[in-house]
Design a protein around this motif. Sequence first.
Motif, PDB file in Angstrom:
ATOM      1  N   ALA A   1       0.795   7.324  -5.657  1.00 14.07           N
ATOM      2  CA  ALA A   1      -0.226   8.514  -6.179  1.00 14.07           C
ATOM      3  C   ALA A   1       0.255   9.842  -5.871  1.00 14.07           C
ATOM      4  O   ALA A   1      -0.547  10.823  -6.389  1.00 14.07           O
ATOM      5  N   LEU A   2       1.811  10.344  -4.891  1.00 19.70           N
ATOM      6  CA  LEU A   2       2.158  12.058  -4.828  1.00 19.70           C
ATOM      7  C   LEU A   2       2.763  11.971  -5.883  1.00 19.70           C
ATOM      8  O   LEU A   2       2.956  13.395  -6.178  1.00 19.70           O
TER       9      LEU A   2
ATOM     10  N   ASN B   1       0.535  -1.106  -0.001  1.00 13.05           N
ATOM     11  CA  ASN B   1       0.239  -0.184  -0.482  1.00 13.05           C
ATOM     12  C   ASN B   1       1.271   1.360  -0.045  1.00 13.05           C
ATOM     13  O   ASN B   1       0.490   2.719  -0.747  1.00 13.05           O
ATOM     14  N   MET B   2       1.940   1.158   1.052  1.00 12.40           N
ATOM     15  CA  MET B   2       2.224   2.600   0.628  1.00 12.40           C
ATOM     16  C   MET B   2       3.290   2.919  -0.258  1.00 12.40           C
ATOM     17  O   MET B   2       4.073   3.490  -1.029  1.00 12.40           O
TER      18      MET B   2
ATOM     19  N   ASP C   1       0.149   4.288  -2.599  1.00 10.11           N
ATOM     20  CA  ASP C   1       0.200   6.243  -2.389  1.00 10.11           C
ATOM     21  C   ASP C   1       1.236   6.191  -2.264  1.00 10.11           C
ATOM     22  O   ASP C   1       1.571   7.874  -2.979  1.00 10.11           O
ATOM     23  N   TYR C   2       2.886   5.929  -2.786  1.00 10.58           N
ATOM     24  CA  TYR C   2       3.823   6.948  -2.976  1.00 10.58           C
ATOM     25  C   TYR C   2       4.212   7.387  -4.386  1.00 10.58           C
ATOM     26  O   TYR C   2       4.030   8.381  -5.068  1.00 10.58           O
TER      27      TYR C   2
END
Length: 80
Positions: A74-75, A67-68, A71-72
């Motif tokens: 997605a930034l 998930n991280m 999310d990374y």
Amino acid sequence: MTGIFEDKDKARMCDEIAAFFKEEHDLELGVIGTGRILDFFQEMLGNRIYNKALDDAKQFYGKYADNMEADYYALYKDVR
């Protein structure tokens, strides 16, 4: 693997063991008997439970890392 419990926790667990044997088997166990039963199960199951907890933690953190990574990415900002 002995001595991992604090004295107050060990005393509480021994009380619970004594109550179990009294209720289920009508046996009166003293402090030494309940302590030996607790030590026996700690020796028999302690390492297995510990290893299972490690496996569960690895699985949890593996999902967290996946998930991280999502999310990374997605930034990221759009580049024109």
